[in-house]
Design a protein around this motif. Sequence first.
Motif, PDB file in Angstrom:
ATOM      1  N   ASN A 115      -5.536   9.801  -2.238  1.00 28.22           N
ATOM      2  CA  ASN A 115      -5.044   8.548  -1.676  1.00 28.22           C
ATOM      3  C   ASN A 115      -4.019   8.803  -0.578  1.00 28.22           C
ATOM      4  O   ASN A 115      -3.967   8.096   0.436  1.00 28.22           O
ATOM      5  CB  ASN A 115      -4.429   7.705  -2.794  1.00 28.22           C
ATOM      6  N   LEU A 116      -3.198   9.821  -0.770  1.00 32.76           N
ATOM      7  CA  LEU A 116      -2.230  10.186   0.259  1.00 32.76           C
ATOM      8  C   LEU A 116      -2.915  10.754   1.497  1.00 32.76           C
ATOM      9  O   LEU A 116      -2.507  10.491   2.629  1.00 32.76           O
ATOM     10  CB  LEU A 116      -1.230  11.202  -0.295  1.00 32.76           C
ATOM     11  N   THR A 141      -6.297  -0.375  -7.171  1.00 35.13           N
ATOM     12  CA  THR A 141      -6.078   1.070  -7.170  1.00 35.13           C
ATOM     13  C   THR A 141      -6.598   1.700  -8.453  1.00 35.13           C
ATOM     14  O   THR A 141      -7.204   2.785  -8.431  1.00 35.13           O
ATOM     15  CB  THR A 141      -4.580   1.373  -6.999  1.00 35.13           C
ATOM     16  N   LYS A 179       0.901   4.166  -2.805  1.00 33.86           N
ATOM     17  CA  LYS A 179       0.590   5.559  -2.481  1.00 33.86           C
ATOM     18  C   LYS A 179       1.726   6.496  -2.875  1.00 33.86           C
ATOM     19  O   LYS A 179       1.492   7.658  -3.223  1.00 33.86           O
ATOM     20  CB  LYS A 179       0.296   5.696  -0.980  1.00 33.86           C
ATOM     21  N   THR A 232      -4.167   8.834   4.747  1.00 32.42           N
ATOM     22  CA  THR A 232      -3.262   8.431   5.828  1.00 32.42           C
ATOM     23  C   THR A 232      -3.302   9.401   7.002  1.00 32.42           C
ATOM     24  O   THR A 232      -2.692   9.117   8.035  1.00 32.42           O
ATOM     25  CB  THR A 232      -1.819   8.340   5.299  1.00 32.42           C
ATOM     26  N   ASN A 268       0.821  -1.206   0.000  1.00 31.13           N
ATOM     27  CA  ASN A 268       0.000   0.000   0.000  1.00 31.13           C
ATOM     28  C   ASN A 268       0.859   1.262   0.000  1.00 31.13           C
ATOM     29  O   ASN A 268       0.558   2.226  -0.704  1.00 31.13           O
ATOM     30  CB  ASN A 268      -0.930   0.005   1.224  1.00 31.13           C
ATOM     31  N   THR A 327      -4.665  10.473  -6.805  1.00 31.07           N
ATOM     32  CA  THR A 327      -3.453  10.088  -6.086  1.00 31.07           C
ATOM     33  C   THR A 327      -3.238  10.989  -4.872  1.00 31.07           C
ATOM     34  O   THR A 327      -2.760  10.531  -3.830  1.00 31.07           O
ATOM     35  CB  THR A 327      -2.222  10.157  -7.000  1.00 31.07           C
TER      36      THR A 327
END
Length: 390
Positions: free
Chosen positions: A292-293, A258, A154, A296, A150, A289
């Motif tokens: 997606n970061l 993804t 990322k 976290t 993952n 993208t």
Amino acid sequence: MTAEGLEALKVPAELVEHELAAKSPLRRTAELGVSLAAVVAIFAFAIPAISETHYSEIWSQFSQLDGRTIAGLTILWFLVMWTYTGVLVAALPGLHRSQALVLNFGGSAVSNVVPFGGAAGVGATYAMGMSWGFPPSAITRSILVTGVWNVFTKLGLPVAALLLLVLDGQTTGGLVVPTLVGLAALAVGIAGFALVLRSDELASRVGAIVDRAGSLVTRLVRRPQRDLRAAVVDFRHQSIGLLRACWKRLTVWMLVYTLGQYLLLLACVRACGGSTNELGWIEVLAAFTFANLLTTIAITPSGVGFVEAGTVAALIAFGGPPAGSAAAVFLFRAFTYLLEIPLGAVGWALWAMKATWRRPVLSEQARRSSPTVAPACPPGGDPERLPRPE
């Protein structure tokens, strides 16, 4: 439902309770307060300011969606979720697709409702996996391996998206530096990972570097430092056999999953009025993208609020219509965040009711007396039979 199944339904509540009880009341209250304040501030002020629209305009975009469009997006979303079972099955040989789907929904549901709740999600994975007869070592290995894949995904996708933007001539040279920095970070990460897998000596050296870097961070946050060198070597011992057998399947399924998530966001953008003249596939990929970061960010569950605000800002910056961009992001997150919560509850109920899934975990003595075999990476799961996990 059996008495055992009813007892099993207490597991998610106990996991959340344990996660909260591990912290002092003051810290727990502070975290919940900060998380709630962040969500309220982002949705009440930041997103309307970023999009320069009112929620009534965003709602009007939703009202234009017909049943066929919603049905199509729902089918696409479920197919995307199904593809992640390929990752889980590759990382935990012997796991069935149906079990992997329940595991995915159940763990995500717990993580999506608890601030800083990653540990609770991991606990849910252990609870389900061990009930199916998998020893803790196999579950730990699967968590570590999928976590590494993952992270690489990322890190790698933003670099690829930025490179595409630069090559397409749709951005200024200001993105060249972050692209090169990201590419260098990814290259260092992959090289370090390859060295860890090569030998114990190299793994120990890489672990020493990680340990020194980690000590700087722990001193800043005043947290105890664990032996990261030993942890890196231990990771190699746990995962080397699995990765040798399954790294190709793991990589392919992670990329398919993804890509599927990106296609879902692209479909939401098109459904909410984002034409190809305003937002091309490269711009949507770059926004995806970035989102997606942002997942976290642990301040809020699964980065809720930060993901929405950041993705809306990115789409608008690339030329997307403000109201349509906000509506597309909200629609995307309704599938990838909100819908996972009730379906996760359904997953817990199915797990509790399906007593035939549960197997006793092998005792320590039995595991030691059994021959050590490298994990198999079967071409497909057998829905009728659960193989011996190890």
